[in-house]
Design an enzyme around this catalytic site. Structure first.
Site, PDB file in Angstrom:
ATOM      1  N   CYS B   2       0.853  -1.162   0.000  1.00  0.00           N
ATOM      2  CA  CYS B   2       0.000   0.000   0.000  1.00  0.00           C
ATOM      3  C   CYS B   2       0.895   1.219   0.000  1.00  0.00           C
ATOM      4  O   CYS B   2       2.112   1.113   0.012  1.00  0.00           O
ATOM      5  CB  CYS B   2      -0.852   0.033   1.271  1.00  0.00           C
ATOM      6  N   ARG B  27       1.141   2.015  -6.047  1.00  0.00           N
ATOM      7  CA  ARG B  27       1.341   1.020  -4.989  1.00  0.00           C
ATOM      8  C   ARG B  27       0.061   0.266  -4.642  1.00  0.00           C
ATOM      9  O   ARG B  27       0.045  -0.538  -3.703  1.00  0.00           O
ATOM     10  CB  ARG B  27       1.887   1.690  -3.730  1.00  0.00           C
ATOM     11  N   TRP B  74      -3.503  -1.863  -1.399  1.00  0.00           N
ATOM     12  CA  TRP B  74      -3.480  -3.073  -2.215  1.00  0.00           C
ATOM     13  C   TRP B  74      -3.751  -4.201  -1.229  1.00  0.00           C
ATOM     14  O   TRP B  74      -2.963  -4.457  -0.326  1.00  0.00           O
ATOM     15  CB  TRP B  74      -2.117  -3.240  -2.868  1.00  0.00           C
ATOM     16  N   ASN B 100       1.296   0.189   5.927  1.00  0.00           N
ATOM     17  CA  ASN B 100       1.733  -0.545   4.744  1.00  0.00           C
ATOM     18  C   ASN B 100       2.586  -1.704   5.217  1.00  0.00           C
ATOM     19  O   ASN B 100       3.580  -1.497   5.914  1.00  0.00           O
ATOM     20  CB  ASN B 100       2.547   0.373   3.809  1.00  0.00           C
ATOM     21  N   GLY B 101       2.193  -2.948   4.845  1.00  0.00           N
ATOM     22  CA  GLY B 101       2.940  -4.119   5.282  1.00  0.00           C
ATOM     23  C   GLY B 101       1.996  -5.204   5.730  1.00  0.00           C
ATOM     24  O   GLY B 101       0.784  -5.107   5.534  1.00  0.00           O
ATOM     25  N   GLU B 481       8.280 -12.793 -20.849  1.00  0.00           N
ATOM     26  CA  GLU B 481       7.936 -11.404 -20.572  1.00  0.00           C
ATOM     27  C   GLU B 481       6.742 -10.943 -21.421  1.00  0.00           C
ATOM     28  O   GLU B 481       5.853 -10.248 -20.926  1.00  0.00           O
ATOM     29  CB  GLU B 481       9.161 -10.507 -20.809  1.00  0.00           C
ATOM     30  N   LYS B 485       3.154  -9.495 -19.966  1.00  0.00           N
ATOM     31  CA  LYS B 485       2.537  -8.207 -20.343  1.00  0.00           C
ATOM     32  C   LYS B 485       1.068  -8.422 -20.724  1.00  0.00           C
ATOM     33  O   LYS B 485       0.192  -7.685 -20.287  1.00  0.00           O
ATOM     34  CB  LYS B 485       3.271  -7.561 -21.531  1.00  0.00           C
ATOM     35  N   GLU B 488      -1.003  -9.181 -17.625  1.00  0.00           N
ATOM     36  CA  GLU B 488      -1.152  -8.098 -16.658  1.00  0.00           C
ATOM     37  C   GLU B 488      -2.224  -7.102 -17.062  1.00  0.00           C
ATOM     38  O   GLU B 488      -2.979  -6.611 -16.223  1.00  0.00           O
ATOM     39  CB  GLU B 488       0.179  -7.328 -16.511  1.00  0.00           C
ATOM     40  N   HIS B 504       5.604 -31.269 -24.503  1.00  0.00           N
ATOM     41  CA  HIS B 504       5.676 -32.156 -23.332  1.00  0.00           C
ATOM     42  C   HIS B 504       4.481 -31.925 -22.404  1.00  0.00           C
ATOM     43  O   HIS B 504       4.639 -31.829 -21.193  1.00  0.00           O
ATOM     44  CB  HIS B 504       7.003 -31.972 -22.589  1.00  0.00           C
ATOM     45  N   LYS B 599       2.226  -1.300  -8.691  1.00  0.00           N
ATOM     46  CA  LYS B 599       3.477  -1.197  -9.434  1.00  0.00           C
ATOM     47  C   LYS B 599       4.649  -1.732  -8.637  1.00  0.00           C
ATOM     48  O   LYS B 599       5.518  -2.411  -9.156  1.00  0.00           O
ATOM     49  CB  LYS B 599       3.730   0.252  -9.841  1.00  0.00           C
TER      50      LYS B 599
END
Lengths: 604, 604
Positions: B2, B27, B74, B100-101, B481, B485, B488, B504, B599
């Protein structure tokens, strides 16, 4: 990736081919076909899309012969159509060919030699058979000479079996990279991709090496290299317990094979441990392992997931750094190696082409190799310096179950042996016999809860389009394997994740009721994984907790028996296997033979 | 995970908090809230589910104050509801707290101390604020003393900011593991999770270390440890170019940031190369790297994918064995390390909690560490022995683009410098300035083809529920990657695969028109990857080929400019980014702020 069979000197050639193809269905079942010739002016070519049973239905009683070839296909070039099915025939109707492998320069050969020849399929194999016919006609060559000339041009992998309709008294076979074995009979001879296919008619087999041509007649077997020099080679005997092959009262082999896992654990203890509980390995293997400064476990698919579990076993019990690599990546982009590497190849079938190309390269570099496989007579077992067997018995379902747990079991045994040889305290404390017994108990406890697992599968996966499996440490490795099982047989888009990684992007996919299975058997990270589960739940996801007895909390949906966290995948995967099984079963799929797949992947 | 803000001594406290929260939205944005107090008997607590703009709409003109705290969330514990939103308040209405945590022992504390206290949320934070109130009342403690007593019991990670309604002349803050900075003003002071949030009002910041309590008044900043001992610490200046922060005429920051990549490539050359084209690194960093016998790149998510590209760079250019590991796994299950390991932390924000816990452990073991980050003042940059900057400029879109390519660029520069120091021939031949220029050109060529990429995105992904990206070597790493993307920001269930692995198991998921993107930039394996594409096509899949100029064939849908295969991800990922962007855009999503994500991931 396909299976091929061939026979000469049996009046029931059609039935021999058909029986063989049924045994080879694990190698692919997109289409199948046979060519038979009665050496008396009658011959038949029959091909069908789909399973062997479609081909069988098309084989009317008059389709008989004394020489023939057959094929079951896993499509690599071109769609699974009847035109693309094997055997392929030359335009002059003279040559019939079956092929397992991929000819990489087929397009080039076609442009160079066959611009005037009309092709009827989009396969590399047809290019080869048309070339053979071209050379036979143009240069006046017999079948063997035309085949030899063609092989000198062909690049890539192949196991071929060829019949010349004009002289149907011989079967010509050749191989490069793809597996092939000759079976020696009394007044007949056979050829197949796997001994399994011909165990009904013989147990005497002769190995064929890369770039050899073999001519089979009723009575003789002649091996030559591409230069035409004859080679002598003796037959060996293959023993296999036929009773292992029936599925009995089980609806599918997979369920039978899941159930067999506790027995396999006990069998490994019996095969590898002496009366005092010490691991017994061949002395030269142990010496080679002791001299290595780093182990590289090479594998693909499910075997790769078993390899991941091996890394902490070898590092913690034997104190030897270990890397686990994908064969398909490692062979072409070899990272920096240590000074004295030793390679361990994990492959259920021992025929995985992605691993074999690595073995060829590491052998060329002079490094020692051990193959751990379920098929002691397989290519990887024969070609490595050392081989150890999984003793899991034949695994028929395409989705591997008992071979995976057996691979982990053998890794633990080898790690224990090596750690003991090094006098590692951790190895001394690790009672591998006891752990294998605990694994068997834990597996059995889950097998005995099938109805509960069926209910959980219904609750979590009945209609879902996707799913996640999360965990840390060995729970991460088993998450990868549990996700793959669900993918393979139920076609749910499942992913296994290191629990801590989910929030770094993929958590965007969590919606209301997205199923997430959390494995919690590692005391160090149990609370962290639970916290990651809560992050998922906070976004509407539905979490199924599978926890070790000592770490379980009220409300956990499934609790497993105690076992060292290093080996917890031996137990937790049984839950993953049964969840996948019931999801596939409830959706009405053919659990044993999922679409698009083959059991043994013999192309790269 | 957060963001928190706090202010004292500003009459426009509400606006200062709101501006700060907007900057911290990266965040998390599941819910947001503020508490303000005018120190004259009026106070207000407002919380809303969703974005900061929902909170802003709820802040009517009378909601003013001169001290306050704010939070954007978050969700880790409990769903994103208003009850779970911060600030949390004690039942006596006296204490207001933002956090935050993750407090890992919240349930235990609740059972031990709060059985008689009714809780109104399912958060760990409410447990803490109720505890503070309990100790204040029961033991007659003031706010700071009650906070201190509470902190001695709390386990886990936190950045707290606390207001005592009875004495609203001070703001109390404390941290452990979660990031927190004090901002020093003239007649006011502020606090925030990130300097970015307070750059509007000050550029003077003071670091807070783990297990410290700081008391802020209008004029004073007092730092103490948990034992109550005062600590002196100077402020430092943060410079940031405010112009970098606007998105200008772009519809979304992500598109702007994709477009900036060629400039970032040139900027890296400018920052790291001298006039002769030699890489300039601090001498002590180069010494430390030279003394290492093995590099360990530690990262998560997109940074992990950039790390994978680093392994062959360091091994081939500098001849030093390199391993790439996930922070969340490595920290808790450390494999066998070499004798002289050096750690490289890759993190865009420099605040990734999964990486930071590893840094704490490797520092405790005495091993050197280099952080490569986009935020030079971040926790990971401050705490490592060495830090290098990405110079990518602020990245606002949650999905990382230019930071990823900058990470690869910096890895190439460091590998070149180390290889040159070692006199490696491969390093001598590798013209990094030229390669970065080629990368910029190749990126620009794709950016100039946006309409074509938009068309390809429509054709491949308009309605799909899943997708695959395949490749070998560096093409495999970029596949991971590119898949992330797409996941996300468009919520398509995408997976990146080593091309050889698909068969496989996972190939079972291929149906008619399943989209598969094949990256083909590696000459060694180009034909193999194409063959894997054909296997997919044979099962109905739809393949988009993205090929290097020299390896392209007729019919390839996208061709990229020449670049060393070691660095091809610098170019190919731009195609992946734009495909993901247009897929998300066409589906009408908020591209910059995808659901469920933040982020910077500051929890484990």
């Amino acid at each position: 990736m396909c299976g091929i069979v061939g026979v000469i000197g049996r009046d029931d050639a059609t039935q021999v081919l058909l029986n063989g193809l049924e045994k080879l269905e694990y190698r692919g079942y997109d289409s199948a076909g046979v060519y038979v010739n009665d050496q008396n002016g009658h011959d038949y070519l029959v091909k069908r899309v789909g399973r062997i049973k479609n081909l069988e239905a098309a084989l009317t009683p008059e389709i008989q012969g004394s020489i023939g070839i057959g094929h079951t296909r896993w499509a690599t070039n071109g769609a699974p159509t009847e035109a693309n099915a094997h055997p392929h025939v030359s335009n002059d109707g003279r040559f019939y060919l079956v092929h397992n492998g991929v000819v990489t320069n087929a397009q080039t050969l076609r442009q160079e030699y066959l611009t005037d020849v009309e092709l009827h399929s989009s396969t590399d194999t047809e290019v080869v058979v048309q070339l053979i016919a071209l050379f036979a006609q143009q240069d006046g060559l017999d079948a063997k000479a035309a085949l030899r000339k063609t092989l000198k041009l062909v690049e890539g992998s192949y196991a071929f079996s060829l019949v010349d309709r004009n002289q149907p008294d011989a079967l010509y076979v050749a191989k490069n990279k793809s597996p092939l074995l000759i079976g020696k009979g009394d007044g007949f001879n056979v050829v197949a991709s796997d001994a399994l296919a011909m165990l009904d008619v013989t147990n005497q087999f002769i190995e064929v090496k890369d770039e050899e041509i073999v001519t089979l007649t009723k009575t003789d077997i002649t091996i030559e290299n591409l230069a035409g020099t004859q080679i002598q080679r003796n037959a060996f005997t293959v023993k296999m317990d036929a009773a292992d092959l029936g599925k009995g009262t089980y609806p599918f082999y997979m369920l039978k094979e899941v159930d067999e896992q506790p027995v396999v654990m006990h069998r490994l203890a019996e095969k590898y441990l002496d009366a005092k509980g010490n691991v017994v390995l061949p002395a030269d293997l142990l010496d080679a392992l002791k001299q290595a400064d780093r182990l590289y476990i090479v594998a693909a698919g499910t075997s790769y997931h078993a390899g991941l579990v091996g890394k902490p076993l070898f590092e913690q019990l034997a104190g030897i750094p270990t890397e686990v690599v994908l064969g398909s990546e490692f062979g072409y982009h070899m990272p920096m190696l240590s000074k004295k590497p030793m390679f361990i190849f994990l492959s259920q079938s021992g025929e995985t082409a992605d691993s074999r190309q690595v073995l060829v390269k590491t052998k060329a570099l002079g490094y020692p190799a051990l193959t751990i496989t379920n098929v002691g007579t397989s290519t990887l077992a024969r070609e490595a310096d050392f081989a150890l067997e999984l003793y899991a018995g034949p695994e028929i379902a395409v989705a591997s179950t008992k071979a995976y747990t057996a691979q982990i079991g053998v890794e633990a045994l080898v790690a224990k042996a090596l750690g003991t040889a090094f006098n590692q305290p951790a190895a001394k404390q690790f009672d591998v016999a006891h752990q294998l017994a605990l694994a068997a108990d834990g597996q059995q406890a889950l097998i005995d809860q099938k109805e509960h697992l069926h209910d959980l599968a219904k609750d979590m996966f009945a209609t879902t389009r996707n799913a996640f499996f999360i965990g840390r440490g060995t729970d991460y490795f088993v998450s990868l394997e549990a996700a793959l099982k669900l993918k393979e047989i139920s076609y749910v888009q499942a992913e296994g994740f290191a629990a801590g990684e989910l929030k770094h992007g993929t958590i965007a996919l969590i919606e209301d009721n997205t199923p997430v299975v959390a494995f919690i058997t590692d005391p160090v990270t149990a609370e962290h994984t639970r916290a990651n589960g809560q992050e998922v739940q906070a976004r509407g996801g539905k979490v199924l907790h599978i926890a070790a007895h000592d770490l379980a909390k009220d409300g956990d949906e499934l609790v497993i028996g105690d076992i060292d966290p290093l080996l917890s995948p031996l137990v937790t995967i049984v839950a993953g296997q049964l969840l996948a099984y019931y999801t596939s079963y409830d959706r009405g799929y053919d659990v044993d033979k999922p679409r698009n797949l083959a059991k043994s992947v013999t192309v790269e």
